[in-house]
Design a protein around this motif. Structure first.
Motif, mmCIF file in Angstrom:
data_model
loop_
_atom_site.group_PDB
_atom_site.id
_atom_site.type_symbol
_atom_site.label_atom_id
_atom_site.label_comp_id
_atom_site.label_asym_id
_atom_site.label_seq_id
_atom_site.Cartn_x
_atom_site.Cartn_y
_atom_site.Cartn_z
ATOM 1 N N ASP A 209 0.809 -1.219 0.000
ATOM 2 C CA ASP A 209 0.000 0.000 0.000
ATOM 3 C C ASP A 209 0.841 1.268 0.000
ATOM 4 O OD1 ASP A 209 -2.224 -1.616 0.079
ATOM 5 O OD2 ASP A 209 -2.459 -1.465 2.251
ATOM 6 N N ALA A 210 2.028 1.219 0.528
ATOM 7 C CA ALA A 210 2.878 2.407 0.617
ATOM 8 C C ALA A 210 3.787 2.587 -0.596
ATOM 9 C CB ALA A 210 3.727 2.331 1.880
ATOM 10 N N LEU A 211 3.840 1.594 -1.467
ATOM 11 C CA LEU A 211 4.762 1.663 -2.606
ATOM 12 C C LEU A 211 4.458 2.836 -3.527
ATOM 13 C CD1 LEU A 211 5.219 -2.062 -3.685
ATOM 14 C CD2 LEU A 211 6.915 -0.560 -2.662
ATOM 15 N N ILE A 212 3.203 3.025 -3.896
ATOM 16 C CA ILE A 212 2.877 4.064 -4.875
ATOM 17 C C ILE A 212 3.193 5.454 -4.342
ATOM 18 C CG2 ILE A 212 0.439 4.236 -4.227
ATOM 19 C CD1 ILE A 212 1.838 4.570 -7.773
ATOM 20 N N SER A 213 2.883 5.702 -3.081
ATOM 21 C CA SER A 213 3.161 7.043 -2.548
ATOM 22 C C SER A 213 4.664 7.295 -2.434
ATOM 23 C CB SER A 213 2.472 7.245 -1.202
ATOM 24 O OG SER A 213 2.936 6.321 -0.265
ATOM 25 N N GLU A 214 5.417 6.293 -2.056
ATOM 26 C CA GLU A 214 6.861 6.471 -1.911
ATOM 27 C C GLU A 214 7.551 6.568 -3.274
ATOM 28 O OE1 GLU A 214 10.338 7.155 0.173
ATOM 29 O OE2 GLU A 214 8.247 7.253 0.773
ATOM 30 N N ILE A 215 7.144 5.748 -4.211
ATOM 31 C CA ILE A 215 7.806 5.755 -5.520
ATOM 32 C C ILE A 215 7.503 7.055 -6.270
ATOM 33 C CG2 ILE A 215 6.092 4.599 -6.991
ATOM 34 C CD1 ILE A 215 8.429 2.881 -8.040
#
Length: 70
Positions: free
Chosen positions: A34-40
């Motif tokens: 779930d956090a991948l898109i915001s971090e990338i």
């Protein structure tokens, strides 16, 4: 104004292999799905269609590997 300057310096991720590499690095650092898109997107300009394609491939690939063990 500072954010605008920082955004101009972001690398672009448009190739599937580059997106996959970035995802693997973030996962190795403990980021959940779930956090991948915001971090990338915080770190890179990302082709979101390719990103979604890679995520789908990773999810289906893991399902196939799990089914092989059953």
């Amino acid at each position: 104004m500072q954010t605008m300057v920082e955004d101009c310096l972001k690398p672009r991720l448009t190739e599937r292999v580059d997106i996959l590499t970035a995802i693997n690095i973030l996962r190795s650092r403990g980021y959940e799905q779930d956090a991948l898109i915001s971090e990338i997107t915080r770190l890179f300009y990302v082709d979101l269609d390719e990103f979604n394609s890679v995520i789908g491939w990773l999810e289906h690939g893991s399902e196939r590997r799990e089914a092989a063990f059953l």
